[in-house]
Design a protein around this motif. Structure first.
Motif, short mmCIF file in Angstrom:
data_model
loop_
_atom_site.label_atom_id
_atom_site.label_comp_id
_atom_site.label_asym_id
_atom_site.label_seq_id
_atom_site.Cartn_x
_atom_site.Cartn_y
_atom_site.Cartn_z
N ALA A 92 81.85 -74.82 119.02
CA ALA A 92 81.14 -74.16 120.12
C ALA A 92 80.19 -75.12 120.83
O ALA A 92 80.00 -75.05 122.04
N ASN A 93 79.59 -76.05 120.08
CA ASN A 93 78.63 -76.99 120.67
C ASN A 93 79.31 -78.06 121.51
O ASN A 93 78.65 -78.71 122.33
N GLN A 94 80.60 -78.27 121.30
CA GLN A 94 81.30 -79.33 122.03
C GLN A 94 82.01 -78.80 123.28
O GLN A 94 81.60 -79.04 124.38
N GLN A 95 83.07 -78.03 123.08
CA GLN A 95 83.85 -77.56 124.23
C GLN A 95 84.54 -76.25 123.87
O GLN A 95 85.77 -76.17 123.83
N SER A 96 83.77 -75.23 123.64
CA SER A 96 84.33 -73.94 123.21
C SER A 96 85.31 -73.37 124.22
O SER A 96 86.26 -72.67 123.86
N GLU A 97 85.10 -73.67 125.51
CA GLU A 97 85.99 -73.11 126.55
C GLU A 97 87.39 -73.71 126.50
O GLU A 97 88.32 -73.15 127.09
N LYS A 98 87.57 -74.82 125.78
CA LYS A 98 88.90 -75.45 125.69
C LYS A 98 89.68 -75.00 124.46
O LYS A 98 90.86 -75.30 124.33
N TYR A 147 83.40 -64.84 105.46
CA TYR A 147 83.29 -64.32 106.82
C TYR A 147 82.06 -64.90 107.47
O TYR A 147 81.18 -65.46 106.82
N PHE A 148 81.98 -64.79 108.79
CA PHE A 148 80.92 -65.43 109.55
C PHE A 148 80.27 -64.40 110.47
O PHE A 148 80.79 -63.29 110.65
N GLU A 149 79.15 -64.77 111.04
CA GLU A 149 78.47 -63.89 111.98
C GLU A 149 79.36 -63.67 113.20
O GLU A 149 79.87 -64.62 113.79
N CYS A 150 79.52 -62.42 113.60
CA CYS A 150 80.45 -62.08 114.68
C CYS A 150 80.14 -62.83 115.98
O CYS A 150 81.06 -63.20 116.72
N ASP A 151 78.86 -63.04 116.25
CA ASP A 151 78.47 -63.68 117.51
C ASP A 151 79.03 -65.10 117.64
O ASP A 151 79.13 -65.62 118.76
N LEU A 152 79.37 -65.73 116.53
CA LEU A 152 79.88 -67.10 116.59
C LEU A 152 81.22 -67.20 117.30
O LEU A 152 81.62 -68.29 117.74
N ILE A 153 81.93 -66.09 117.43
CA ILE A 153 83.24 -66.12 118.09
C ILE A 153 83.12 -65.93 119.61
O ILE A 153 84.06 -66.21 120.36
N LYS A 154 81.96 -65.49 120.08
CA LYS A 154 81.79 -65.17 121.50
C LYS A 154 82.02 -66.34 122.45
O LYS A 154 82.58 -66.17 123.53
N PRO A 155 81.57 -67.56 122.11
CA PRO A 155 81.73 -68.67 123.08
C PRO A 155 83.19 -69.03 123.37
O PRO A 155 83.46 -69.69 124.38
N PHE A 156 84.13 -68.61 122.53
CA PHE A 156 85.52 -69.05 122.68
C PHE A 156 86.26 -68.09 123.63
O PHE A 156 87.10 -67.28 123.23
N THR A 157 85.96 -68.22 124.89
CA THR A 157 86.44 -67.27 125.89
C THR A 157 87.89 -67.50 126.30
O THR A 157 88.47 -66.65 126.97
N ASN A 158 88.47 -68.64 125.93
CA ASN A 158 89.87 -68.93 126.29
C ASN A 158 90.82 -68.83 125.10
O ASN A 158 91.94 -69.35 125.15
N LEU A 159 90.38 -68.19 124.05
CA LEU A 159 91.24 -68.02 122.87
C LEU A 159 92.52 -67.28 123.23
O LEU A 159 92.51 -66.27 123.94
N LYS A 160 93.63 -67.79 122.72
CA LYS A 160 94.92 -67.11 122.86
C LYS A 160 95.42 -66.58 121.52
O LYS A 160 96.03 -65.52 121.46
N VAL A 161 95.16 -67.33 120.45
CA VAL A 161 95.62 -66.93 119.11
C VAL A 161 94.46 -67.08 118.14
O VAL A 161 93.81 -68.14 118.09
N LEU A 162 94.21 -66.03 117.36
CA LEU A 162 93.12 -66.05 116.39
C LEU A 162 93.59 -65.38 115.11
O LEU A 162 94.14 -64.28 115.14
N SER A 163 93.38 -66.04 113.96
CA SER A 163 93.67 -65.43 112.66
C SER A 163 92.39 -65.35 111.85
O SER A 163 91.59 -66.30 111.83
N ILE A 164 92.17 -64.20 111.20
CA ILE A 164 90.98 -63.96 110.39
C ILE A 164 91.36 -63.17 109.16
O ILE A 164 92.44 -62.58 109.09
#
Length: 483
Positions: A200-206, A226-243
Motif C-alpha cells: 500500500a505504501n508503494q503503489q497500491s493502485e497498480k 487475518y488482518f485489519e479490514c481497512d488494509l485492503i481499502k487502498p487496493f482499488t484496482n484489484l481484480k483477483v483476491l483470495s482470503i
C-alpha cells in the motif's frame, strides 16, 4: 672427397642479410599499406547482436546463442526473459541454481514452483528470494509450493535462518509488485498485514492480484491469520483476491467497495473460529450491486465439522457463488447439494467434492437419499443450474443411470465430468451390457470422448488416504484459481 661449408656474412648496417646454405633467409620488408583484419561473428558488439536476436523467435534465439560465448551472454537480457518459471525440485537442483543466478535479478514475472519438504530445495528457494529482493524489474511473484507447510528453521542448513529472516527477505521483494501470492503457505499467512502495508505504501493502485489465502497443515489446530479490514481499502484496482474465511465479514465486504474491477473473490474455509461474525445476505446483496461481474469461489478443506452445517452457517443465498470445492472433509452434506440449485441457478459453474475412496457408510450417501425417494441433488443441479460446466465426484458411490441423466441434461455444456470407475453402481445385472450402454450414452450427449477414471489413474491420496499427501492433489487446483 671433401665438403665445402658456406659462411653467412651479415651487414649489421643493413636490413637484409645474404643467406646461403643452412643459414636463414633474409627478412622481407613490411608493406607500407595497413594489414586488414577479418571480422569475426564473435566480435560483434552487443547492440548488433541484440538487433539480430530481436528478429528471432524464442526457439531460434536460443539456438543462435550457441554461436559463441559472447552471443550466449547476450541472450540473457531482461527484454527476452520477462517471465520465468523457477522449478526447484530435488531432481533438478543444479538447473534451479543456474536459473537463480542468471534470471533472479532480471526477471519481471517470477513463478516459483518449489518442493517445500526437501532441505536442498528450501535452501535454494531462500537463495532465489534473496536474488529477487535485489531485482528492480520484478513486477509479479507467484509462489506455487508442493505442500502448505514451509518450516524453514527446521530444514535450512544455516542455523541463522528462521521464518522471520525469510519473511524479511520476502518483504524486500514486494515494493514494485502488481501481482503477489503466498502460495497458500501457512507460515507466510501470519504476516499478511505487513505485506499489505508495504504494498500500500508503494503503489497500491497498480496491484491487481493478491493471493492471501492459506491451506492449514493441521486443520484441527491452527493459528488464525487475518488482518485489519481497512488494509485492503487502498487496493482499488484489484481484480483477483483470495482470503481465508477467518477474514470474511460484512465489514470486509464493504471495504472492497472501491475495488470496482474485482472479478474474483476466493475464500478458503478450514473452520469457523469462535466469535467469527460471519456474513449476511444484505451484505452480499450490496456486494453484488458494487461488483456485478465478480464471482465467488468457495473452497472447503479438511473441515470435518463445518461441512455438516455449511448450508446453515456459511452459505448465503445472495452470494454470487460460481465454484464450490470440497476437499477431504470425509462427509458429503446432502443439504449443501440441495441448497446449491435452490439459490445459485444463475451463477453456479463448478462443483467438486473429493474424498478418498472407501466402502464406509458415508460413501453410500447418495444411495440413502435414493431410497428416501428424494430427488438426486446432482441431477437437480444439472437441470436447474444453467451455467454448470464442471462436476467432479470422488469417494462416493453413484448410480450409472444418474450419470447418464446428468449427461443428457447438460449435454455439451458440461465440459468436465469426473467420477471413479470403482464408485459407479451399475443397474443391470449384466455388467458388460450395462457398462457398455452408459459408455456409449454419456460421450454421445457430452459430444466428446469420456470414460470414468480408473483406479490406477487416481491420485494416491484418493486411492488410499494414507498412501499420499492431500496437499499434492489439492494445491495445484486451488492455486489455479488465481489465474
Amino acid at each position: 672427397m671433401f665438403t665445402v661449408k658456406y659462411r653467412c656474412d651479415t651487414d649489421m648496417n643493413s636490413d637484409n642479410s645474404a643467406c646461403f646454405g643452412d643459414c636463414p633467409k633474409p627478412k622481407k620488408s613490411k608493406p607500407s599499406e595497413e594489414i586488414c583484419t577479418i571480422p569475426y561473428w564473435a566480435h560483434l558488439p552487443s547492440i548488433v547482436i541484440h538487433d539480430i536476436f530481436d528478429l528471432l523467435n524464442k526457439s531460434d534465439r536460443q539456438n543462435a546463442s550457441s554461436v559463441c560465448k559472447n552471443w550466449r551472454q547476450n541472450v540473457f537480457h531482461p527484454k527476452w526473459w520477462p517471465e520465468v518459471t523457477f522449478k526447484i525440485q530435488p531432481y533438478n537442483i543444479d538447473r534451479a541454481k543456474f536459473f537463480t543466478s542468471v534470471f533472479g535479478k532480471i526477471v519481471s514475472v517470477a513463478r516459483v514452483q518449489v518442493n517445500t519438504l526437501a532441505p536442498e530445495c528450501t535452501d535454494e528457494f531462500i537463495t532465489l528470494l534473496e536474488a529477487l529482493s535485489e531485482n528492480n524489474n520484478l513486477k509479479e511473484l507467484i509462489i506455487e509450493p508442493t505442500h502448505c507447510h514451509f518450516n524453514i528453521s527446521r530444514y535450512h542448513s544455516k542455523s541463522s535462518y528462521n521464518i522471520q529472516n525469510v519473511i524479511n527477505i520476502l518483504k524486500r521483494c514486494l515494493p514494485n509488485l502488481s501481482k503477489f501470492s503466498i502460495g497458500c503457505i501457512e507460515d507466510f499467512a501470519h504476516y499478511l498485514d505487513e505485506y499489505l502495508m508495504i504494498l500500500a505504501n508503494q503503489q497500491s493502485e497498480k496491484v491487481t492480484v493478491l493471493g492471501l489465502a492459506s491451506v492449514k497443515d493441521n486443520p484441527n489446530e491452527y493459528e488464525d491469520s487475518y488482518f485489519e479490514c481497512d488494509l485492503i481499502k487502498p487496493f482499488t484496482n484489484l481484480k483477483v483476491l483470495s482470503i481465508d474465511f477467518d477474514q470474511l465479514s460484512d465489514n470486509f465486504l464493504s471495504c472492497l467497495d472501491d475495488a470496482k474491477n474485482l472479478e474474483r473473490l476466493i475464500v478458503h474455509l478450514h473452520g469457523v473460529r469462535d466469535g467469527h461474525p460471519g456474513t449476511t445476505n444484505a451484505a452480499w446483496a450490496d456486494f453484488k450491486n458494487q461488483h456485478p461481474k465478480c464471482e465467488l469461489r468457495l473452497t472447503v478443506i479438511h473441515s470435518y465439522d463445518e461441512i455438516k452445517v455449511l448450508h446453515e452457517t456459511v452459505l448465503k443465498g445472495q452470494m454470487p457463488l460460481t465454484h464450490l470445492k470440497v476437499f477431504f472433509c470425509e462427509n458429503i452434506n446432502m443439504g449443501v447439494l440441495e441448497f446449491l440449485p435452490a439459490y445459485y441457478t444463475e451463477t453456479l459453474r463448478s462443483i467438486m467434492w473429493v474424498d478418498s475412496l472407501s466402502n464406509g457408510k458415508e460413501s453410500w450417501s447418495f444411495l440413502t437419499s435414493h431410497y428416501d425417494n428424494s430427488p438426486d441433488p446432482l441431477i437437480m443441479m444439472s437441470w436447474l443450474c444453467k451455467k454448470l460446466e464442471e462436476l467432479v465426484l470422488y469417494g462416493y458411490k453413484y448410480c450409472e443411470e444418474n450419470l447418464v441423466a446428468i449427461a443428457r441434461l447438460r449435454g455439451d455444456k458440461l465440459k468436465k465430468l469426473e467420477v471413479a470407475k470403482d464408485d459407479i453402481l451399475l443397474s443391470n445385472s449384466d455388467y458388460n451390457l450395462s457398462y457398455g450402454n452408459f459408455m456409449i450414452d454419456i460421450p454421445l450427449h457430452l459430444k466428446q470422448p469420456w470414460a470414468p477414471t480408473k483406479t490406477a489413474n487416481l491420485h494416491p491420496v484418493i486411492r488410499n488416504p494414507t498412501a499420499g499427501d492431500s496437499d499434492e492433489y489439492l494445491l495445484p487446483i486451488v492455486l489455479a484459481d488465481l489465474h
